[in-house]
Design a protein around this motif. Structure first.
Motif, PDB file in Angstrom:
ATOM      1  N   ILE A 296     -18.835   0.976 -14.318  1.00 41.23           N
ATOM      2  CA  ILE A 296     -20.248   0.590 -14.406  1.00 41.23           C
ATOM      3  C   ILE A 296     -20.550  -0.499 -13.379  1.00 41.23           C
ATOM      4  CG2 ILE A 296     -21.983  -0.496 -15.885  1.00 41.23           C
ATOM      5  CD1 ILE A 296     -20.552   0.880 -18.280  1.00 41.23           C
ATOM      6  N   GLY A 297     -19.631  -1.448 -13.241  1.00 41.39           N
ATOM      7  CA  GLY A 297     -19.816  -2.508 -12.251  1.00 41.39           C
ATOM      8  C   GLY A 297     -19.858  -1.969 -10.830  1.00 41.39           C
TER       9      GLY A 297
ATOM     10  N   CYS B 266      -8.391  -2.717  -8.095  1.00 39.75           N
ATOM     11  CA  CYS B 266      -7.210  -3.362  -7.520  1.00 39.75           C
ATOM     12  C   CYS B 266      -7.089  -4.781  -8.064  1.00 39.75           C
ATOM     13  CB  CYS B 266      -7.311  -3.399  -5.997  1.00 39.75           C
ATOM     14  SG  CYS B 266      -7.663  -1.803  -5.226  1.00 39.75           S
ATOM     15  N   GLY B 267      -6.343  -4.934  -9.123  1.00 42.82           N
ATOM     16  CA  GLY B 267      -6.165  -6.232  -9.745  1.00 42.82           C
ATOM     17  C   GLY B 267      -4.696  -6.597  -9.818  1.00 42.82           C
ATOM     18  N   THR B 268      -4.283  -7.131 -10.957  1.00 43.52           N
ATOM     19  CA  THR B 268      -2.871  -7.442 -11.168  1.00 43.52           C
ATOM     20  C   THR B 268      -2.040  -6.169 -11.045  1.00 43.52           C
ATOM     21  OG1 THR B 268      -3.526  -9.235 -12.648  1.00 43.52           O
ATOM     22  CG2 THR B 268      -1.228  -8.529 -12.732  1.00 43.52           C
TER      23      THR B 268
ATOM     24  N   LEU C   4     -13.628   0.619  -3.856  1.00 45.72           N
ATOM     25  CA  LEU C   4     -12.621  -0.364  -4.249  1.00 45.72           C
ATOM     26  C   LEU C   4     -13.262  -1.526  -4.992  1.00 45.72           C
ATOM     27  CD1 LEU C   4     -10.586  -0.594  -0.914  1.00 45.72           C
ATOM     28  CD2 LEU C   4     -10.102   0.852  -2.899  1.00 45.72           C
ATOM     29  N   THR C   5     -12.594  -1.979  -6.045  1.00 48.22           N
ATOM     30  CA  THR C   5     -13.012  -3.182  -6.763  1.00 48.22           C
ATOM     31  C   THR C   5     -11.784  -4.058  -6.989  1.00 48.22           C
ATOM     32  OG1 THR C   5     -12.645  -2.339  -9.022  1.00 48.22           O
ATOM     33  CG2 THR C   5     -14.765  -1.819  -7.991  1.00 48.22           C
ATOM     34  N   GLY C   6     -12.009  -5.302  -7.393  1.00 48.78           N
ATOM     35  CA  GLY C   6     -10.888  -6.187  -7.727  1.00 48.78           C
ATOM     36  C   GLY C   6     -10.503  -7.125  -6.598  1.00 48.78           C
ATOM     37  N   ARG C   7      -9.842  -8.225  -6.980  1.00 54.06           N
ATOM     38  CA  ARG C   7      -9.493  -9.262  -5.993  1.00 54.06           C
ATOM     39  C   ARG C   7      -8.408  -8.820  -5.011  1.00 54.06           C
ATOM     40  NH1 ARG C   7     -10.921 -12.190 -10.528  1.00 54.06           N
ATOM     41  NH2 ARG C   7     -12.460 -13.822 -10.105  1.00 54.06           N
TER      42      ARG C   7
ATOM     43  N   LYS D  81     -15.962  -8.832  -8.490  1.00 55.47           N
ATOM     44  CA  LYS D  81     -16.517  -9.177  -9.800  1.00 55.47           C
ATOM     45  C   LYS D  81     -17.018  -7.944 -10.546  1.00 55.47           C
ATOM     46  CE  LYS D  81     -19.435 -12.015  -7.830  1.00 55.47           C
ATOM     47  NZ  LYS D  81     -20.440 -13.045  -7.483  1.00 55.47           N
ATOM     48  N   ALA D  82     -16.595  -6.769 -10.134  1.00 57.34           N
ATOM     49  CA  ALA D  82     -17.130  -5.531 -10.695  1.00 57.34           C
ATOM     50  C   ALA D  82     -16.958  -5.447 -12.208  1.00 57.34           C
ATOM     51  CB  ALA D  82     -16.474  -4.318 -10.025  1.00 57.34           C
ATOM     52  N   ASN D  83     -15.787  -5.848 -12.715  1.00 57.73           N
ATOM     53  CA  ASN D  83     -15.541  -5.726 -14.155  1.00 57.73           C
ATOM     54  C   ASN D  83     -16.548  -6.516 -14.978  1.00 57.73           C
ATOM     55  OD1 ASN D  83     -13.109  -4.756 -12.894  1.00 57.73           O
ATOM     56  ND2 ASN D  83     -12.105  -4.899 -14.880  1.00 57.73           N
ATOM     57  N   VAL D  84     -16.720  -7.797 -14.632  1.00 51.28           N
ATOM     58  CA  VAL D  84     -17.609  -8.642 -15.434  1.00 51.28           C
ATOM     59  C   VAL D  84     -19.072  -8.247 -15.228  1.00 51.28           C
ATOM     60  CG1 VAL D  84     -17.959 -10.571 -13.797  1.00 51.28           C
ATOM     61  CG2 VAL D  84     -17.836 -11.021 -16.275  1.00 51.28           C
TER      62      VAL D  84
END
Length: 270
Positions: A82-83, A98-100, A220-223, A253-256
């Motif tokens: 959704i983000g 793409c996070g932890t 792509l999303t995530g830090r 910040k896509a998740n939040v």
């Protein structure tokens, strides 16, 4: 006033929204030793601010949901899909978080389907640098990788087999292949090679899913997608597969943002 929270394995993102006023901030997950610490932090916000709804997602966040009616849960898959749709404006697409670690999902209008993922991600990058290169600060890790040259430790296709069909001869054939018979290396070269390896792994799984789904763009999303050497690794694989990555800084910040969108949609439909 709404409060959206994404509880990641490394960071906890907060998004406070009151009409058109928005505030984002992030806390290190290590700040919250246990669930009670995070709950106390959230309670301090809800007791001092006129917050009418709290949205929560990520990790084991469902286990700390309060019985309070102002709390709403959004699954991690829905949150980053959704983000991503809010940020990029697409209706149908492959999203790679793409996070932890790395998660892959297909967002098709109102349905978000979890495809799978890989264990490689920011968690591996941080742990490797901490335990094997003695670097813990992420800014210093970036500087180290930026000064390196992964080709000094990786064996490239052109070095291993020469030409291999239409593949870029500068793609990696063997990660750390040159260290098999050598004990000489620079930390900066190893650092960049690790980053590149993670990116190539993400790019490979993204390319496979893209071809299965028949799409050409990978969102792509995530830090971790912000790390230049990781992005180079992702893009090198996608380019070979005639695919393109789509990334802007805000997508970290896509998740939040997805949690906030879910909160607002819930309110408008109830």
């Amino acid at each position: 006033m709404f409060l959206a929270i994404d509880r990641g394995l490394s960071n906890v993102d907060f998004f406070l929204k009151d009409n058109n006023e928005e505030k984002f901030w992030v806390e290190d997950n290590a700040k919250f030793v246990n669930e009670h610490d995070l709950l106390r932090y959230i309670d301090s916000l809800t007791s001092s601010l006129p917050i009418s709804k709290v949205g929560l997602s990520g990790g084991k966040s469902k286990t700390i949901l309060s019985d309070n009616s102002i709390w709403e849960y959004t699954s991690e898959i829905d949150a980053f899909c959704i983000g991503a749709k809010k940020i990029y404006g697409f209706e149908r697409g492959l999203v790679i978080s793409c996070g932890t670690g790395t998660a892959c999902a297909f967002a098709d209008k109102g349905i978000n389907s979890h495809l799978g993922g890989i264990a490689n991600g920011g968690g591996f990058i941080h742990a490797f640098h901490k335990h094997f290169l003695n670097y813990s600060n992420i800014k210093k890790i970036h500087q180290l990788a930026a000064n390196g040259n992964a080709s000094n430790v990786d064996l490239l296709i052109t070095e291993a087999v020469g030409n291999l069909g239409d593949l870029d001869p500068k793609l990696t054939a063997v990660n750390f292949g040159k260290l098999k018979d050598s004990n000489s290396y620079l930390d900066s070269d190893v650092s960049q090679a690790v980053m590149k390896m993670v990116g190539e792994s993400i790019g490979t799984v993204a390319a496979l899913y893209a071809h299965i789904l028949g799409v050409t763009d990978v969102y792509l999303t995530g830090r971790t997608a912000q790390y230049p050497s990781v992005r180079n690794g992702i893009d090198s694989i996608l380019a070979t597969a005639k695919l393109s990555s789509v990334f802007i800084k805000e997508s970290a910040k896509a998740n939040v943002i997805g949690v906030m969108e879910s909160l607002e949609n819930y309110e408008s439909n109830n």
